[in-house]
Motif scaffolding. Sequence first.
Motif, PDB file in Angstrom:
ATOM      1  N   ILE A 169       0.803  -1.147   0.162  1.00 20.57           N
ATOM      2  CA  ILE A 169      -0.017   0.004  -0.062  1.00 20.57           C
ATOM      3  C   ILE A 169       0.823   1.311   0.051  1.00 20.57           C
ATOM      4  N   ILE A 170       0.677   2.028  -0.760  1.00 15.31           N
ATOM      5  CA  ILE A 170       1.464   3.449  -1.064  1.00 15.31           C
ATOM      6  C   ILE A 170       0.575   4.667  -0.511  1.00 15.31           C
ATOM      7  N   PHE A 171       1.399   5.424   0.434  1.00 14.48           N
ATOM      8  CA  PHE A 171       0.683   6.705   0.715  1.00 14.48           C
ATOM      9  C   PHE A 171       1.460   7.717   0.169  1.00 14.48           C
ATOM     10  N   SER A 172       0.924   8.917  -0.594  1.00 13.12           N
ATOM     11  CA  SER A 172       1.540   9.974  -1.124  1.00 13.12           C
ATOM     12  C   SER A 172       1.672  10.941  -0.199  1.00 13.12           C
ATOM     13  N   SER A 173       2.505  11.860  -0.321  1.00 14.04           N
ATOM     14  CA  SER A 173       2.623  13.130   0.215  1.00 14.04           C
ATOM     15  C   SER A 173       3.200  14.495  -0.604  1.00 14.04           C
ATOM     16  N   ALA A 174       3.244  15.558   0.021  1.00 17.16           N
ATOM     17  CA  ALA A 174       3.589  16.678  -0.677  1.00 17.16           C
ATOM     18  C   ALA A 174       5.195  16.749  -0.672  1.00 17.16           C
ATOM     19  N   GLY A 175       5.616  15.653  -0.201  1.00 16.93           N
ATOM     20  CA  GLY A 175       7.283  15.799  -0.368  1.00 16.93           C
ATOM     21  C   GLY A 175       7.757  15.392   1.131  1.00 16.93           C
ATOM     22  N   PHE A 176       9.051  14.925   1.322  1.00 12.66           N
ATOM     23  CA  PHE A 176       9.756  14.553   2.411  1.00 12.66           C
ATOM     24  C   PHE A 176       9.855  15.717   3.347  1.00 12.66           C
ATOM     25  N   GLY A 177       9.422  15.493   4.401  1.00 15.48           N
ATOM     26  CA  GLY A 177       9.328  16.335   5.501  1.00 15.48           C
ATOM     27  C   GLY A 177       8.274  17.508   5.634  1.00 15.48           C
ATOM     28  N   ILE A 193       0.594  -0.405  10.832  1.00 15.79           N
ATOM     29  CA  ILE A 193       0.659  -0.967   9.428  1.00 15.79           C
ATOM     30  C   ILE A 193       1.993  -0.535   8.677  1.00 15.79           C
ATOM     31  N   LYS A 194       2.315  -1.466   7.712  1.00 13.90           N
ATOM     32  CA  LYS A 194       3.707  -1.480   7.092  1.00 13.90           C
ATOM     33  C   LYS A 194       3.186  -1.000   5.698  1.00 13.90           C
ATOM     34  N   VAL A 195       3.418   0.247   5.344  1.00 14.74           N
ATOM     35  CA  VAL A 195       3.042   0.692   3.749  1.00 14.74           C
ATOM     36  C   VAL A 195       4.469   1.703   3.344  1.00 14.74           C
ATOM     37  N   THR A 196       4.116   2.127   2.003  1.00 12.93           N
ATOM     38  CA  THR A 196       5.368   2.583   1.466  1.00 12.93           C
ATOM     39  C   THR A 196       5.007   4.108   1.215  1.00 12.93           C
ATOM     40  N   HIS A 197       5.989   5.060   1.585  1.00 21.84           N
ATOM     41  CA  HIS A 197       5.690   6.276   1.216  1.00 21.84           C
ATOM     42  C   HIS A 197       6.421   6.903   0.076  1.00 21.84           C
ATOM     43  N   VAL A 198       5.684   7.588  -0.822  1.00 25.81           N
ATOM     44  CA  VAL A 198       6.046   8.349  -2.189  1.00 25.81           C
ATOM     45  C   VAL A 198       6.012   9.783  -2.092  1.00 25.81           C
ATOM     46  N   GLY A 199       6.840  10.560  -2.001  1.00 27.54           N
ATOM     47  CA  GLY A 199       6.661  12.133  -2.000  1.00 27.54           C
ATOM     48  C   GLY A 199       6.537  12.487  -3.517  1.00 27.54           C
TER      49      GLY A 199
END
Length: 338
Positions: A169-177, A193-199
């Motif tokens: 499962i990937i969660f997206s964000s506006a970037g690191f930090g 949960i164990k998920v993957t972050h993509v900024g």
Amino acid sequence: MNHVTALQRVSFPIVIALSVAVAAAPGFAQTQQNPSTGSGQVYPTKPIRLVVPFTPGGTSDFLARATIGKLSESWGQPVVIETRTGAGGTIGAAIVAKATPDGYTLLISSAAFTISAALQPNLPYNALKDFSGITRLGFSTTALIAPPTLGVKTTKDLIALAHEKPGQIIFSSAGFGSSTHLNGERFRLAAGIKVTHVGYKGAADAMIEVMAGRAQYAIVSLSSSLSSIKDGRLIALAVGTPERSSLLPDVPTIAEALPGYARDGSHSLLAPAGTPRPVLNQISKEVGRILELPDIKEQVKNFDFVSAPTTPEEHDRILRADIATFTKVVKVAGLIAK
């Protein structure tokens, strides 16, 4: 979040004077009883400089103009809004940290202020020692969003799916930090949960990835995602505020699924450390009064902002708790400033 070395890239200030004639200003007669700055003079006796560390159009800029700017009407002194962007808000914060502590230089801070304190060890200031809190202003409404194609309807559904597919499962964000990144990490840790972050480059890009189904969830501002939620391109699983939003009254809070979860980091008003306590108290009380004005309450509601003013003492306790929480998140999540 950019390196603090980006302090070299100081943008030119955008200065807007919000002035009114002193004699005609509401509350002018009351300024004769205002607390002393410590020099024997009443406060304020000259223009107040308000540093906004983010670009015009955002929440910080809105709060500066709609609420803090009204101090000029109360006290008959201009409030000069000075925009100093860059380095995730640390450029503006550094300016205020080094200013004379007399109540005439103030800072609008956001969650980025506490995140920077937790994430970056070499800031040009100490977030706890170089500032005096005036008041917490409140916090923006956030939403936990997912694509309709994911097949989940609730926060518990998403958590169950993440347990079924660890790491997929990937969660997206506006970037690191960014606040979207740290709030996503807080959700991950709270849910276990164990998920993957993509900024990505910004919140808009992060939201587009969720809409396209390339990311399975994100925690973004409600104001930016509301139209896509209403037209069905996104599903709002929950909101990140302590109480449900009036804009989506049927959508539960994250805390309803994860008791104890709270969105840390808020917008606040700060002054340089050493600013006289009577001045801090005076500003705090007046800002609290302004936030209760009917027209301001309506504007704040329409901007998806939750007002939550405090005393200076309450603000300082909240700030310390927020920094401690984000520091723990950074440590547990194994985040390293880039």
